[in-house]
Enzyme design. Structure first.
Site, mmCIF file in Angstrom:
data_model
loop_
_atom_site.group_PDB
_atom_site.id
_atom_site.type_symbol
_atom_site.label_atom_id
_atom_site.label_comp_id
_atom_site.label_asym_id
_atom_site.label_seq_id
_atom_site.Cartn_x
_atom_site.Cartn_y
_atom_site.Cartn_z
ATOM 1 N N GLY A 196 -15.852 -1.541 11.471
ATOM 2 C CA GLY A 196 -15.138 -1.244 10.702
ATOM 3 C C GLY A 196 -13.876 -2.220 10.283
ATOM 4 O O GLY A 196 -12.843 -2.343 11.311
ATOM 5 N N ARG A 225 4.312 1.481 -1.334
ATOM 6 C CA ARG A 225 5.331 1.697 -2.220
ATOM 7 C C ARG A 225 4.881 0.805 -2.961
ATOM 8 O O ARG A 225 3.969 -0.560 -3.036
ATOM 9 C CB ARG A 225 6.973 1.625 -2.192
ATOM 10 C CG ARG A 225 7.226 0.116 -1.492
ATOM 11 C CD ARG A 225 8.036 0.103 -1.027
ATOM 12 N NE ARG A 225 8.596 0.572 0.661
ATOM 13 C CZ ARG A 225 8.858 1.621 0.257
ATOM 14 N NH1 ARG A 225 9.969 2.212 -0.912
ATOM 15 N NH2 ARG A 225 9.374 2.503 1.924
ATOM 16 N N ASP A 267 8.774 -0.731 10.504
ATOM 17 C CA ASP A 267 8.201 -1.622 10.442
ATOM 18 C C ASP A 267 8.958 -2.572 9.726
ATOM 19 O O ASP A 267 8.862 -2.392 9.232
ATOM 20 C CB ASP A 267 7.041 -0.765 10.031
ATOM 21 C CG ASP A 267 6.005 -1.060 9.067
ATOM 22 O OD1 ASP A 267 5.843 -2.933 9.503
ATOM 23 O OD2 ASP A 267 5.245 -0.824 8.752
ATOM 24 N N GLY A 312 -8.755 -0.964 10.694
ATOM 25 C CA GLY A 312 -9.254 -2.283 11.203
ATOM 26 C C GLY A 312 -9.152 -4.156 10.307
ATOM 27 O O GLY A 312 -8.677 -4.364 12.492
ATOM 28 N N CYS A 357 0.939 -1.329 -0.229
ATOM 29 C CA CYS A 357 -0.178 0.082 -0.284
ATOM 30 C C CYS A 357 1.189 1.403 0.416
ATOM 31 O O CYS A 357 1.019 2.638 -0.415
ATOM 32 C CB CYS A 357 -0.606 0.059 1.410
ATOM 33 S SG CYS A 357 -0.016 -0.383 3.511
#
Length: 417
Positions: free
Chosen positions: A193, A60, A118, A198, A58
């Protein structure tokens, strides 16, 4: 650095587009599905591209390639994504050689992520590498480069605190729940959600729950159903939201709407204590709910305090991570030097041994067997000394510019040691 190594490094490049320069909707145009990636790799192989690894997340889309065919690879990328050349030229980037190598290290180690440290990205890079390997699109250069990169990433994770602490909204939410809810194993949870936040929150929360007492609600029932099936948990249609609010003790709202989706009407008749976490920006929990006596509402702003502390701690680890990357890149270059010097070293040894053999053959009829053995032993030592001195010079001094006389002096100095 030898000309051969420089030429091989210049064949390495990354063609990419990432969150640093490009909005989510534009990144979406350049994303590649698994099927697109497979077809792109297949067609690249037909064009005799030496090596290629495709990363599409999401944040790159990047194509790492070891090839001189930059235009062919660019055309293939544009063929399988929805973006056009003008958008790619404006938003994208192409990095070559050393810049590409450093970029790959930083991406894989989480230093180039939206959230520093991350380490989900290393799994994504490994999956991309394995996909290319299965397609026969990983040559020896990429194989060794990615091996060094993965080793460095593991070392950074083990030897620094760059991935410690709750540094995302979903992680911060789960950490807050763990700290504040003593009945984590028995209380009822509602997640309203099932978008990206979510999904992340759902996965992180379930790691700490054995009883799976988590119910999903989403405006699109199919999305809730798919996530519920993945984790073997309950889901309910949007029409039952009020009943689920009444049953739940912890309510997590991650709907990402432009206005509140959880309103005062959903709390009619509610008397039990509730913890509500609103993970949406703007707020999706009506501010009127803040005033309910038995309800505690925690917003992203509150969670962001914990995130800011974690990010500051992670930033402090960047210099240590950079040192590990710098050392690993040096080791990779060392491997390159040995790889491309190997044929020279083999040829040098063979030529010296051929000279020795010819000289021994020429003199063997003039010498006794014992004398021949002694001469053979002496010449072996001489050949080995010359070979070692030349090899050491090639490995240690070939980067330096030196005159022929300086080169000879260095070689024979090595022989004396």
């Amino acid at each position: 650095m030898s000309l051969q190594i420089r030429e091989n490094l210049q064949k390495l490049f990354v063609l990419g587009i990432s969150y640093r320069k490009t909005a989510l909707d534009v990144r979406g145009m350049f994303s590649l599905s698994s099927e697109d990636q497979e077809n792109l790799l297949k067609e690249a192989k037909e064009h005799q591209i030496e090596g290629m690894v495709i990363i599409s997340t999401c944040n790159r889309t990047e194509i790492y390639a070891h090839s001189s065919e930059v235009e062919i690879i660019t055309d293939l990328f544009l063929k399988y994504c929805k973006g056009n050349r003008n958008d790619l030229n404006y938003n994208g980037y192409t990095l070559y050689g050393n810049e590409c190598i450093r970029h790959l290290y930083k991406v894989t180690a989480g230093l180039d992520s939206q959230i520093i440290g991350d380490f989900q990205i290393v799994g994504q890079v490994k999956n991309a590498y394995q996909q290319s390997e299965q397609r026969g699109m990983v040559n020896s250069f990429l194989n060794r480069l990615f091996s060094f990169v993965f080793q460095a990433s593991k070392k950074i994770k083990n030897e620094t605190d760059i991935s410690k602490g709750a540094a995302s909204v979903s992680h911060a939410a789960v950490q807050y729940i763990k700290d504040k809810v003593s009945t984590l194993e028995t209380c009822n949870f509602l997640l309203y959600g099932t978008g990206d936040i979510g999904k992340d929150t759902c996965g992180n929360l379930l790691k700490h729950m054995n009883n799976r007492s988590l119910t999903l609600v989403n405006r699109t029932i199919e999305k809730a159903e798919a996530l519920a099936e993945r984790y073997n948990i309950q889901h309910q249609p949007i029409e039952k939201l009020t009943q689920e609010v009444e049953k739940a003790e912890v309510i997590i709202v991650a709907t990402g709407a432009a206005k509140p989706t959880l309103t005062l009407d959903h709390f009619k008749g509610v008397e039990s204590c509730k913890l509500v976490l609103d993970l949406s920006v703007p707020r999706n929990v009506d501010t009127a709910i803040d005033n309910l006596e038995n309800v505690l509402v925690i917003t992203v702003d509150e969670l962001s305090k914990h995130i800011s502390e974690a990010i500051d701690q992670r930033k402090a680890c960047i210099p240590d991570a950079e040192k590990i990357i710098h050392a690993s890149i040096g080791e990779f270059y060392g491997w390159l030097e040995v790889k491309y010097l190997s044929p020279v070293i083999v040829a040098l040894k063979e030529n010296l041994q051929n000279v020795q053999r010819k000289e021994l053959d020429y003199h063997k009829n003039k010498l006794s067997e014992d004398e021949l053995k002694k001469v053979e032993h002496i010449t072996n030592n001489i050949v080995n000394k010359i070979a070692r001195a030349c090899i050491n010079h090639l490995k240690d001094h070939h980067k330096k510019q030196s005159s022929p006389m300086e080169t000879l002096n260095m070689i024979f100095k090595d022989m004396d040691s």
